[in-house]
Write an enzyme that holds these catalytic residues in place. Structure first.
Site: not given
Lengths: 398, 402
Positions: B150-152
């Site tokens: 998630t969100e890198l």
């Protein structure tokens, strides 16, 4: 009478106190014309309520609470938003016009917003001016000096008035301290509470979640009021952190709105008690009164509270109080817990005591209820009536 | 030397919490059901995004995939958006399935609920990755091989976990502080891993499209496919240009009027014109190139804001306190075996809820305000916490101690 707000269009205690005071005065056959700066419907048969409009203005609407802007609608159709300071100047102009048309014997002005209007009316009519102080600027500013423009008006009003009324000894002391008004010019007329004005309780409490928690052994600590610096809520939250460490099953319910709303929310989160503190925003009606009933203890941690009606509202719903010593109501109430507003440790200590100890809770509740039942506006109104008569030996009409 | 564009688009919609008060807690548990015309209405927002972005973009992408058999694309699609597409826009879901059916599109693994569970509960994190894999298998008939968090949000621990879990690749932000003098246009090997390879987002080129494309004040405006490929061609020794961005860039963040669809239309044609240039999916890039160096990332790096850390989600006390409260319920929630309750708890883990509570109002704050359906971060916090209190209420009703 010159006033700024009346229920249900009130932001807090000022409107309630004015309403109840007038109602009690009317029973002594005092004829009251209450002049407000806006147009709205009020349920008050016992006095005449008039809206003061400056020339050319068709109507004035309130956008929300007392400290918000007002919208002026002129006869020619154009509209204008006016801030609080501008509003009280327009009110002064309108009251001046009214003074020339109306018959009255005494001018009774509530708080600084109406002081300029009161002074102008006194100047034009040569009637005695009584200024009634429900709070002064240093109270509202939480101990600092506050707004110098407001202080100037307060100072002038207090100096020029024929008589000054303060809602508590606490307020009287503050007037002497801040404005050097001679003590014998000031009378303390304590606020009280009108029992018949209580809204009826409905069986089902709206705080379902808190009710469920309570059935699992949780306790609820409540505060109801404006979230503003004067009210001292950061100290309550700091005390709450200590309480939760001792008694994790304690919830804090904060009912109200104000400029500290966001700040308090962040403070609760950063103190690590985000899950124990509930914020409801501004509430009326059932959500307002159920907040008192769901609570096990009401806390009023005000830094400076001229009077403070909420502990009396709390006890009428069976909830005892912990109040700051820096409040006017602490002069009237005996059967409640009292603490210095800055003493977070002691505040936490007393909250924990009530939360842990049902005997303490019950005896506080029963004794405070007993004390409350004997309270009424009668003593205060008798005193006020006497003051009116001193200034006007013949006929009394305000 | 051959060069590849790895275009990877991220598709996600959260279940936004409606205006949910303490008076709702204990009375109604429909946190995610705002009225259709409300700001937080998930159904209305999904309809809007499908119409403005998913449907028109997928139509173009499908045409491009047909016209250019060399064109490749990678997608990550969260479980929460897949559910919403199934419920409210089966057409848009079908259009994604059509893309994948060409065989030129790869789906990337992630958490089903677009959560930050990796940082709070490893067990819950693995469950959500598994849930996502099964959903992708069910809807697209593919098993993802490459992971993105998630969100890198990436660090050494995550790479280690993904390596152990059998993923052959992982995605992260090609942030300068991590890379130093190195470039993001190569494959790397994460520290302490054996097999897994790391693909890094070229944030300058990606953000030229995702953020700056429609900005008239930008010195490179207007950006054409011609100009863009010229920049890429002029770097003599790159292997891959990793263009990672939100799928909603096309038609939603950059509106149709900005010319973003024309850009997309012409990009494959312009790029493929130069011999040796091609497109690769994330797996193809990983299979084709060897790591040029090891990359050590002890601290978490994300793709957001100028800080590139988790501060947009966990930077203030509201965010930190609310996410801790939520994960503190894990044992009781999972122990309840009430699947509706567990699912609501998981939906509240979606990182967007914490993003809405961000108080970094300046610069980056503009972006936050754009994405938030709430008037303020405080409103977002209150709605969230009241939903949290209702979760507790439901546990209490079951006789579970909280």
């Amino acid at each position: 009478m010159l006033g700024w707000e009346l229920p249900p269009h009130n932001s807090g205690g000022l409107g309630v106190a004015c309403h109840q005071l007038c109602k009690a005065l009317s029973r002594k056959n005092v004829e009251i014309e209450f002049v407000l700066p806006y147009q709205a419907h009020h349920d008050a048969q016992f006095m005449t309520i008039t809206a003061a409009h400056p020339q050319g203005v068709a109507t004035v609407l309130k956008s929300g609470i007392a400290y918000d802007s007002f919208k002026y609608i002129y006869h020619d159709g154009h509209e204008e938003w006016v801030d609080l300071y501008g509003q009280q100047q327009l009110y002064e102009r309108a009251v001046a016009e009214m003074t020339l048309e109306k018959e009255f014997d005494i001018i009774h002005a509530h708080d600084w917003l109406t002081f300029r209007a009161g002074l102008r009316a006194k100047q034009l009519s040569d009637r005695p001016l009584i200024v009634h102080v429900h709070s002064i600027e240093s109270d509202r500013a939480g101990g600092d000096g506050g707004n110098p423009l407001v202080r100037e008006i307060e100072s002038m009003g207090l100096l020029m008035a024929d008589r000054v009324l303060a809602v508590s000894q606490h307020t009287k002391d503050a007037i002497i301290r801040d404005y050097r008004i001679p003590a014998d010019k000031i009378d303390v007329v304590h606020n009280s509470i009108e029992k018949s004005d209580l809204p009826e309780l409905v069986e089902q409490n709206v705080y379902t979640y808190l009710t469920a928690l309570k059935s699992r052994g949780y306790k609820v600590v409540v505060n109801v009021g404006r979230l503003t610096v004067q009210k001292g809520l950061p100290n309550l939250l700091r005390a709450a952190r200590l309480v939760v460490q001792k008694e994790p099953k304690t919830m804090f319910l904060i009912v109200g709105a104000g400029e500290q709303y966001n700040e308090l929310m962040e403070l609760a989160a950063s103190l690590g008690i985000g899950a124990n503190v509930l914020f409801t925003g501004f509430q009326r009606g059932q959500a307002w009164r159920d907040a008192f009933t769901v609570g096990d203890l009401f806390v009023m941690p005000s830094i400076s509270e001229p009077f403070g009606l909420t502990p009396l509202e709390a006890i009428q719903y069976g909830t005892p109080s912990l109040i700051s010593k820096q409040s006017g109501v602490s002069e009237v109430l005996l059967n409640c817990l009292k603490v210095d507003f800055w003493d977070v440790q002691e505040m936490a200590n007393q909250i924990v005591s009530v939360v842990q100890n049902d005997v303490l809770h019950d005896s506080l509740r029963d004794n405070m209820l007993h004390e409350y039942r004997r309270l009424s506006w009668n003593d205060s109104v008798d005193k006020l009536f006497g003051i009116y008569q001193q200034h006007l030996p013949e006929k009394v009409a305000v | 030397m051959s060069k590849s564009i790895v275009l990877y688009l991220h598709v996600h919609q959260p279940y936004r919490v409606r205006h949910y008060t303490i008076f709702d807690a204990g009375n109604a548990s429909n946190y995610f059901d705002a009225p259709y015309d409300g700001r937080e209405s998930n159904e209305r927002i999904l309809h809007k995004v499908a119409e403005k972005s998913y449907l028109p973009t997928n139509q173009r992408l499908l045409e491009l995939l047909h016209t250019h058999p060399e064109f490749r694309l990678s997608l990550s699609i969260t479980g929460t958006v897949l559910e919403q597409l199934e419920k409210w826009s089966p057409d848009a879901l079908k259009s994604f399935q059509d893309l994948v059916a060409t065989g030129q599109v790869e789906i990337v693994a992630e958490t089903y609920h677009h959560s930050l569970a990796f940082f709070y509960s490893r067990g819950e994190f693995e469950t959500q990755v598994d849930m996502h894999r099964r959903k992708v298998q069910q809807l697209f008939g593919q098993t993802p091989q490459v992971f993105r968090n998630t969100e890198l949000a990436y660090n050494n621990d995550l790479a280690y976990w993904a390596d152990q879990a059998g993923f052959k690749g992982i995605l992260a932000e090609g942030w300068d502080a991590v890379l130093g003098w190195r470039k993001p246009n190569y494959l790397y090997r994460p520290s302490y891993t054996q097999n897994i390879k790391l693909l890094l987002k070229n944030y300058k080129l990606s953000d030229d499209i995702a953020f700056r494309f429609g900005d008239h004040a930008w010195s490179e405006w207007p950006l054409t496919a011609d100009k863009f490929t010229h920049w890429l061609n002029s770097d003599v020794d790159a292997q891959t240009y990793n263009l990672f961005m939100d799928y909603e860039t096309f038609g939603e963040h950059q509106w149709h009027e900005s010319g973003i669809f024309d850009f997309l239309n012409h990009l494959p044609e312009q790029w493929l014109r130069t011999p040796g240039n091609d497109f690769k999916t994330v797996s193809e890039a990983i299979d084709s190139f060897e790591p040029v160096d090891t990359l050590d990332v002890p601290q978490t790096v994300t793709w957001a804001d100028t800080e590139r850390d988790l501060s947009a989600w966990l930077g203030n006390s509201l965010q930190e306190s609310s996410i801790k409260c939520l994960y503190a319920l894990e044992q009781q929630i999972l122990g309840s075996e009430d699947w509706a309750l567990i699912e609501d708890w998981r939906r509240l883990q979606t990182s967007d809820h914490f993003y809405y509570m961000c108080t970094k109002w300046f610069n980056d704050g503009d972006i936050h305000a754009y994405f938030s359906p709430y008037e303020s971060p405080y409103e977002a916090y209150m709605n969230f916490m009241n939903a949290y209190h209702d979760l507790r209420f439901r546990l209490i009703q079951k006789g579970i101690e909280v």
